[in-house]
Design a protein around this motif. Structure first.
Motif, PDB file in Angstrom:
ATOM      1  N   ASP A 105      -0.144   3.448   0.328  1.00 30.68           N
ATOM      2  CA  ASP A 105      -0.485   3.796   1.702  1.00 30.68           C
ATOM      3  C   ASP A 105      -1.883   4.395   1.769  1.00 30.68           C
ATOM      4  N   TYR A 125      -4.661   1.819   1.533  1.00 33.28           N
ATOM      5  CA  TYR A 125      -4.858   1.145   2.829  1.00 33.28           C
ATOM      6  C   TYR A 125      -5.665   2.039   3.774  1.00 33.28           C
ATOM      7  N   LYS A 169      -0.784  -4.504  -5.154  1.00 28.59           N
ATOM      8  CA  LYS A 169      -0.074  -5.141  -4.034  1.00 28.59           C
ATOM      9  C   LYS A 169       1.352  -4.617  -3.879  1.00 28.59           C
ATOM     10  N   GLU A 170       2.023  -4.335  -4.997  1.00 29.16           N
ATOM     11  CA  GLU A 170       3.381  -3.806  -4.907  1.00 29.16           C
ATOM     12  C   GLU A 170       3.364  -2.426  -4.261  1.00 29.16           C
ATOM     13  N   HIS A 185       2.689  -2.712  -0.531  1.00 26.17           N
ATOM     14  CA  HIS A 185       3.882  -3.117   0.225  1.00 26.17           C
ATOM     15  C   HIS A 185       4.878  -1.966   0.345  1.00 26.17           C
ATOM     16  N   LYS A 186       5.059  -1.220  -0.752  1.00 21.64           N
ATOM     17  CA  LYS A 186       5.971  -0.074  -0.701  1.00 21.64           C
ATOM     18  C   LYS A 186       5.465   0.991   0.266  1.00 21.64           C
ATOM     19  N   HIS A 213       2.511  -1.585   4.072  1.00 21.87           N
ATOM     20  CA  HIS A 213       1.433  -2.466   4.517  1.00 21.87           C
ATOM     21  C   HIS A 213       1.611  -3.835   3.860  1.00 21.87           C
ATOM     22  N   LEU A 214       2.164  -4.756   4.601  1.00 22.49           N
ATOM     23  CA  LEU A 214       2.605  -6.034   4.035  1.00 22.49           C
ATOM     24  C   LEU A 214       1.494  -7.080   4.084  1.00 22.49           C
ATOM     25  N   TYR A 215       0.492  -6.859   3.271  1.00 14.28           N
ATOM     26  CA  TYR A 215      -0.622  -7.791   3.144  1.00 14.28           C
ATOM     27  C   TYR A 215      -0.682  -8.309   1.713  1.00 14.28           C
TER      28      TYR A 215
END
Length: 323
Positions: free
Chosen positions: A88, A91, A116-117, A120-121, A124-126
């Motif tokens: 987070d 991002y 990336k993992e 996503h956790k 932020h799904l990019y």
């Protein structure tokens, strides 16, 4: 600053320990000051961290790393482990950088790696930096360009599976990427870029012998359109020989159809030499061409050369301010 659990903070402190970086730009970090201070100890850097609340407070003096401290993470954040908080934060560092770049307060963004993992956790799904930057700047058409000393590669598709990539390739997208490659190199001082376009199948389909006519359907119309507009583009060409030809100087840039087709050759030339550039954005963004390297994070041994090269290329691409 990227993912604080990875090598990003370490390579930042190593890179900013080099006074030559300050000779070419005024660098500062958007991240967490306490994480940078910890990283300084990891890499045995004789550097202080100077927390600031705005660009105007930065000193830009070698020996004291200016940091816009967003204060998002604990000082004892575990290194080398996937963390939703770190994802987070990575991002939010980037979002802040984009905000400042859009406002004209900074001239370019150079990113340390994210995970990336963890991203996503953190909610932020990019797929990665490129897609975040496109979203934050409301940019529809972007592409990932990798730049190494003897090879430049730009991608039609990136972070998708191979079957999905083939479906996504179409003449309009291929044309737009050829056009972005041409325009980007012209801006960088190459007046007539020589652009080579990869095929999708082995031997670029070999006149229909391999595949189902993808080259004729998806690539040839784009190359012909670019040629009609005066762009020096050729293809589709067999990828197995094209990258060798590019490294010897036959072409200025290669248009790759999918992620591994383009990434593999650049990374064979050396991870420390490659730089990732997002093309098509209204702002300048470069990045290291490696990941968070959780396996060596915290050991102080990560190589900063890719970051220093990314900074150098950001300086080259950025608009120049009056002195």
């Amino acid at each position: 600053m990227g993912d604080a659990a990875g090598v990003g903070p370490e390579i930042i402190m190593k890179a900013l320990g080099d006074p030559a970086v300050y000779d070419i730009c005024r660098p500062w970090v958007i991240g967490d000051a306490k994480i940078l201070e910890r990283a300084a100890g990891m890499v045995r850097a004789n550097l202080q961290v100077h927390s600031v609340a705005a660009v105007s407070e930065a000193r830009f003096q070698h020996g004291a790393v200016d940091c816009l401290d967003l204060d998002l993470l604990p000082a004892d954040l575990p290194v080398g482990k996937v963390s939703a908080r770190a994802g987070d934060a990575a991002y939010r560092y980037l979002a802040k950088a984009v905000e400042l770049a859009k406002a004209g307060e900074i001239d370019a963004i150079c990113t340390a790696p994210l995970n990336k993992e963890a991203l996503h956790k953190g909610g932020h799904l990019y797929p990665g930096h490129t897609e975040i930057l496109a979203d934050l700047t409301a940019t529809k058409d972007v592409s990932m360009m990798l730049s190494a000393p003897r090879l430049k590669v730009i991608h039609v598709t990136t972070h998708v599976g191979l079957l999905d990539a083939v479906k996504m390739i179409n003449p309009e997208r291929v044309y737009k990427v050829i056009r972005m490659a041409h325009d980007t190199l012209q801006k960088a001082g190459c007046p007539e870029p020589k652009i080579a376009v990869c095929g999708i199948n082995p031997h670029a389909g070999e006149n229909g012998l391999f595949g189902y006519g993808e080259e004729e359907e998806k690539i040839v119309p784009a190359v012909k359109r670019a040629q009609r507009e005066g762009i020096n583009a050729v293809g589709p060409l067999p990828a197995d020989t094209l990258f060798f030809r590019a490294t010897r100087g036959d072409f200025d840039i290669v248009v790759a159809m999918y992620h591994d087709q383009g990434h593999g050759p650049v990374k064979v030339l050396g991870l420390e030499a490659g730089v990732n550039i997002t093309v098509g954005l209204p702002i300048i963004r470069t990045s290291v061409d490696h990941g968070t390297a959780f396996d060596i994070a915290g050991k102080g041994i990560a190589d900063e050369l890719s970051l220093k090269e990314a900074i150098r290329q950001a300086v080259e691409l950025a608009p120049k301010r009056g002195t």
